[in-house]
Design an enzyme around this catalytic site. Structure first.
Site, PDB file in Angstrom:
ATOM      1  N   ARG A   1     -21.622   6.738 -39.976  1.00 52.20           N
ATOM      2  CA  ARG A   1     -22.776   5.859 -40.246  1.00 52.20           C
ATOM      3  C   ARG A   1     -23.895   6.028 -39.224  1.00 52.20           C
ATOM      4  O   ARG A   1     -24.706   5.117 -39.021  1.00 52.20           O
ATOM      5  CB  ARG A   1     -22.334   4.397 -40.337  1.00 52.20           C
ATOM      6  CG  ARG A   1     -21.406   4.132 -41.517  1.00 52.20           C
ATOM      7  CD  ARG A   1     -21.202   2.636 -41.744  1.00 52.20           C
ATOM      8  NE  ARG A   1     -20.400   2.425 -42.940  1.00 52.20           N
ATOM      9  CZ  ARG A   1     -19.060   2.329 -42.940  1.00 52.20           C
ATOM     10  NH1 ARG A   1     -18.406   2.431 -41.791  1.00 52.20           N
ATOM     11  NH2 ARG A   1     -18.410   2.138 -44.055  1.00 52.20           N
TER      12      ARG A   1
ATOM     13  N   LYS B   1     -37.524  12.796 -40.716  1.00 54.06           N
ATOM     14  CA  LYS B   1     -37.183  13.169 -42.082  1.00 54.06           C
ATOM     15  C   LYS B   1     -36.058  14.195 -42.066  1.00 54.06           C
ATOM     16  O   LYS B   1     -36.136  15.216 -41.369  1.00 54.06           O
ATOM     17  CB  LYS B   1     -38.391  13.764 -42.802  1.00 54.06           C
ATOM     18  CG  LYS B   1     -39.405  12.752 -43.263  1.00 54.06           C
ATOM     19  CD  LYS B   1     -40.461  13.436 -44.121  1.00 54.06           C
ATOM     20  CE  LYS B   1     -41.471  12.467 -44.670  1.00 54.06           C
ATOM     21  NZ  LYS B   1     -42.476  13.135 -45.516  1.00 54.06           N
TER      22      LYS B   1
ATOM     23  N   GLU C   1     -48.783  25.171 -40.648  1.00 55.67           N
ATOM     24  CA  GLU C   1     -48.559  23.757 -40.339  1.00 55.67           C
ATOM     25  C   GLU C   1     -49.370  23.316 -39.121  1.00 55.67           C
ATOM     26  O   GLU C   1     -49.698  22.142 -38.983  1.00 55.67           O
ATOM     27  CB  GLU C   1     -47.070  23.490 -40.112  1.00 55.67           C
ATOM     28  CG  GLU C   1     -46.210  23.612 -41.369  1.00 55.67           C
ATOM     29  CD  GLU C   1     -46.276  22.384 -42.275  1.00 55.67           C
ATOM     30  OE1 GLU C   1     -47.104  21.489 -42.015  1.00 55.67           O
ATOM     31  OE2 GLU C   1     -45.499  22.330 -43.241  1.00 55.67           O
TER      32      GLU C   1
ATOM     33  N   LYS D   1     -48.812  14.209 -35.065  1.00 56.22           N
ATOM     34  CA  LYS D   1     -47.722  13.714 -35.909  1.00 56.22           C
ATOM     35  C   LYS D   1     -47.092  12.468 -35.313  1.00 56.22           C
ATOM     36  O   LYS D   1     -46.762  11.519 -36.027  1.00 56.22           O
ATOM     37  CB  LYS D   1     -46.665  14.790 -36.119  1.00 56.22           C
ATOM     38  CG  LYS D   1     -45.566  14.322 -37.070  1.00 56.22           C
ATOM     39  CD  LYS D   1     -44.812  15.429 -37.732  1.00 56.22           C
ATOM     40  CE  LYS D   1     -43.936  14.871 -38.855  1.00 56.22           C
ATOM     41  NZ  LYS D   1     -43.132  15.917 -39.502  1.00 56.22           N
TER      42      LYS D   1
ATOM     43  N   GLU E   1     -43.300   6.539 -44.356  1.00 51.90           N
ATOM     44  CA  GLU E   1     -44.250   7.058 -45.331  1.00 51.90           C
ATOM     45  C   GLU E   1     -44.609   6.040 -46.395  1.00 51.90           C
ATOM     46  O   GLU E   1     -44.614   6.319 -47.598  1.00 51.90           O
ATOM     47  CB  GLU E   1     -43.711   8.339 -45.989  1.00 51.90           C
ATOM     48  CG  GLU E   1     -44.810   9.203 -46.582  1.00 51.90           C
ATOM     49  CD  GLU E   1     -44.319  10.575 -47.023  1.00 51.90           C
ATOM     50  OE1 GLU E   1     -44.407  10.857 -48.218  1.00 51.90           O
ATOM     51  OE2 GLU E   1     -43.842  11.342 -46.169  1.00 51.90           O
TER      52      GLU E   1
ATOM     53  N   ARG F   1     -48.903   8.160 -43.519  1.00 54.14           N
ATOM     54  CA  ARG F   1     -48.069   9.321 -43.186  1.00 54.14           C
ATOM     55  C   ARG F   1     -48.093  10.349 -44.317  1.00 54.14           C
ATOM     56  O   ARG F   1     -47.877  11.537 -44.083  1.00 54.14           O
ATOM     57  CB  ARG F   1     -46.626   8.887 -42.897  1.00 54.14           C
ATOM     58  CG  ARG F   1     -45.738  10.062 -42.491  1.00 54.14           C
ATOM     59  CD  ARG F   1     -44.390   9.642 -41.950  1.00 54.14           C
ATOM     60  NE  ARG F   1     -43.563  10.817 -41.668  1.00 54.14           N
ATOM     61  CZ  ARG F   1     -42.402  10.788 -41.041  1.00 54.14           C
ATOM     62  NH1 ARG F   1     -41.911   9.652 -40.595  1.00 54.14           N
ATOM     63  NH2 ARG F   1     -41.726  11.913 -40.842  1.00 54.14           N
TER      64      ARG F   1
ATOM     65  N   ASN G   1     -48.676  15.454 -45.865  1.00 57.47           N
ATOM     66  CA  ASN G   1     -48.288  16.298 -46.992  1.00 57.47           C
ATOM     67  C   ASN G   1     -49.459  17.092 -47.564  1.00 57.47           C
ATOM     68  O   ASN G   1     -49.353  17.630 -48.675  1.00 57.47           O
ATOM     69  CB  ASN G   1     -47.666  15.433 -48.092  1.00 57.47           C
ATOM     70  CG  ASN G   1     -46.334  14.846 -47.667  1.00 57.47           C
ATOM     71  OD1 ASN G   1     -45.461  15.553 -47.186  1.00 57.47           O
ATOM     72  ND2 ASN G   1     -46.187  13.539 -47.835  1.00 57.47           N
TER      73      ASN G   1
ATOM     74  N   HIS H   1     -48.818  20.141 -49.673  1.00 53.51           N
ATOM     75  CA  HIS H   1     -47.394  20.232 -49.959  1.00 53.51           C
ATOM     76  C   HIS H   1     -47.027  19.957 -51.411  1.00 53.51           C
ATOM     77  O   HIS H   1     -45.966  20.388 -51.862  1.00 53.51           O
ATOM     78  CB  HIS H   1     -46.616  19.304 -49.030  1.00 53.51           C
ATOM     79  CG  HIS H   1     -46.497  19.811 -47.635  1.00 53.51           C
ATOM     80  ND1 HIS H   1     -47.600  20.089 -46.842  1.00 53.51           N
ATOM     81  CD2 HIS H   1     -45.412  20.113 -46.877  1.00 53.51           C
ATOM     82  CE1 HIS H   1     -47.175  20.526 -45.665  1.00 53.51           C
ATOM     83  NE2 HIS H   1     -45.865  20.554 -45.663  1.00 53.51           N
TER      84      HIS H   1
ATOM     85  N   HIS I   1     -44.436  22.696 -52.515  1.00 51.84           N
ATOM     86  CA  HIS I   1     -43.066  22.431 -52.948  1.00 51.84           C
ATOM     87  C   HIS I   1     -42.832  22.928 -54.374  1.00 51.84           C
ATOM     88  O   HIS I   1     -41.735  23.396 -54.703  1.00 51.84           O
ATOM     89  CB  HIS I   1     -42.759  20.947 -52.832  1.00 51.84           C
ATOM     90  CG  HIS I   1     -42.585  20.483 -51.419  1.00 51.84           C
ATOM     91  ND1 HIS I   1     -42.519  19.151 -51.067  1.00 51.84           N
ATOM     92  CD2 HIS I   1     -42.451  21.172 -50.261  1.00 51.84           C
ATOM     93  CE1 HIS I   1     -42.355  19.042 -49.760  1.00 51.84           C
ATOM     94  NE2 HIS I   1     -42.323  20.258 -49.251  1.00 51.84           N
TER      95      HIS I   1
ATOM     96  N   HIS J   1     -41.637  28.616 -46.587  1.00 53.76           N
ATOM     97  CA  HIS J   1     -42.326  27.325 -46.673  1.00 53.76           C
ATOM     98  C   HIS J   1     -43.757  27.390 -46.151  1.00 53.76           C
ATOM     99  O   HIS J   1     -44.684  26.914 -46.804  1.00 53.76           O
ATOM    100  CB  HIS J   1     -41.530  26.269 -45.903  1.00 53.76           C
ATOM    101  CG  HIS J   1     -42.191  24.926 -45.893  1.00 53.76           C
ATOM    102  ND1 HIS J   1     -42.343  24.144 -47.029  1.00 53.76           N
ATOM    103  CD2 HIS J   1     -42.770  24.220 -44.880  1.00 53.76           C
ATOM    104  CE1 HIS J   1     -42.971  23.025 -46.714  1.00 53.76           C
ATOM    105  NE2 HIS J   1     -43.247  23.039 -45.422  1.00 53.76           N
TER     106      HIS J   1
END
Length: 382
Positions: free
Chosen positions: A133, A155, A197, A238, A248, A252, A256, A259, A263, A278
């Site tokens: 956990r 993330k 990036e 960031k 997000e 935030r 993206n 992106h 993606h 990527h």
């Protein structure tokens, strides 16, 4: 010990804090920081054992140096390896890694150390988020893309046949160490992909940084102080966004930029790194986002052209036609976009721009509008 760790003494370290109350942590940036990182780990997490997760390439390139430094600092470490490449972000590898960490008897007060690029960081972070956990995570990113993006912000996740990063969790690291000397071993293609990036942060809300990138990008690649400055600038940007919007729910999403397109392209190329990695997909996505903004009357053609020209000068792709083997039809691309995490009630969300450094969240973009734009890109730029 790896030659990188012996080649030079640790450079002056830049510390970028990520302010998240009880989950706050530091990003340590500089050349030759592996042994410095081991000392920090030993002092901040006394008595903790560590499991180093890395890929089979880095297991011989950087892992021995880290293990030696940890041993010198009095930290017991176990090594777990995964195959390199996006295909490792799968249910099967996730299960294997969790079982490996349990077999290594990693407990809640121990550490999972992700030594690698975005794939290693995302997979290791997701495993750390659910193991017992939640166990502590240290990110030591070895790619430029991971240093300026995926290692910071919490993330984590794996891919599904339905799309990229659709299964995952937010799990903030306890420490991030960006040893910029490790980037010296990257291929030219990998470094350039990560650079997309870096540029993204200038395009979002820092036009002066984009100006700086246009002048200094060659020095960033050469590895001088400009590289550390670029990594630190991106990490500060960031960190500030994550501190305002950890999960997000607000701005935030600006991170993206490019992106939604990227993606979709990765999904359509089946995450085949021989065709598209990527950062290359992001470079195309950034160019498309600015041209889409231009088409919608939001952004000048001069700014859209300037973005594409800079990325092309670096050696990055900027058009759908630059995807080896093709990117599919406009309908294929829009369909892939509809599985993006930013879709709400079937409508697409894009990050668009009023100009360089003036991006904004554009929810509710009709799929027909996106389809017409993509179709024009496929036709007009042959």
């Amino acid at each position: 010990m790896n030659a990188l760790a012996e080649a030079a003494p640790a450079a002056e370290r830049i510390v970028v804090p990520v302010a998240l109350a009880e989950r706050s942590y530091d990003i340590l940036i500089g050349r030759h920081q592996l042994c410095e990182a081991a000392q920090v780990i030993a002092s901040r997490f006394p008595g903790a054992r560590a499991a180093i997760v890395t890929d089979t390439n880095l297991a011989t390139l950087h892992a021995p140096a880290l293990e030696s430094c940890l041993q010198q600092a009095g930290v017991t470490a176990t090594r777990l390896t995964i195959p390199p490449g996006e295909s490792s972000k799968s249910y099967a590898r996730f299960s294997e890694l969790c079982d490996g960490l349990l077999a290594a008897k990693i407990e809640r007060n121990d550490l999972v150390i992700a030594l690698g690029g975005g794939v290693v960081g995302d997979l290791s972070g997701f495993a750390a988020s659910v193991l017992r956990r939640g166990v502590r995570l240290v990110q030591i990113p070895t790619s430029l893309l991971a240093q300026v993006d995926s290692s910071v912000g919490g993330k984590t996740g794996i891919n599904s046949s339905h799309g990229k990063n659709l299964i995952g969790a937010f799990h903030q690291p306890a420490l991030v160490v960006c040893d910029t000397a490790l980037l010296d071993t990257l291929s030219e293609r990998e470094f350039k992909a990560g650079y997309a990036e870096v540029v993204k942060y200038g395009l979002i809300d820092d036009a002066a940084f984009f100006d700086w990138c246009e002048v200094n990008w060659r020095r960033v690649m050469e590895g001088g102080p400009e590289r550390d400055h670029a990594v630190a600038t991106a990490c500060r940007a960031k960190a500030a966004v994550v501190a305002r919007d950890e999960r997000e729910d607000g701005d935030r999403a600006l991170l993206n930029l490019g992106h939604t397109f990227a993606h979709a392209l990765e999904r359509l190329t089946r995450y085949d790194s021989a065709r598209l990695v990527h950062g290359e997909a992001v470079a195309i996505g950034l160019s498309l986002a600015f041209r889409f903004s231009q088409r919608l009357g939001l952004c000048s053609g001069q700014d859209a052209g300037r973005v594409a020209a800079h990325l092309a000068a670096v050696g990055l792709p900027t058009r759908l036609q630059d995807v080896p083997g093709g990117a599919g039809t406009a309908s294929d691309i829009v369909e892939a976009m509809t599985q993006d995490k930013k879709v709400k009630r079937g409508a697409l969300t894009f990050i668009l721009a009023h100009g360089i450094g003036k991006s904004f969240i554009a929810p509710g973009v009709a799929t027909e509008t996106a389809h017409d734009f993509i179709e024009s890109e496929l036709v007009e730029r042959i």
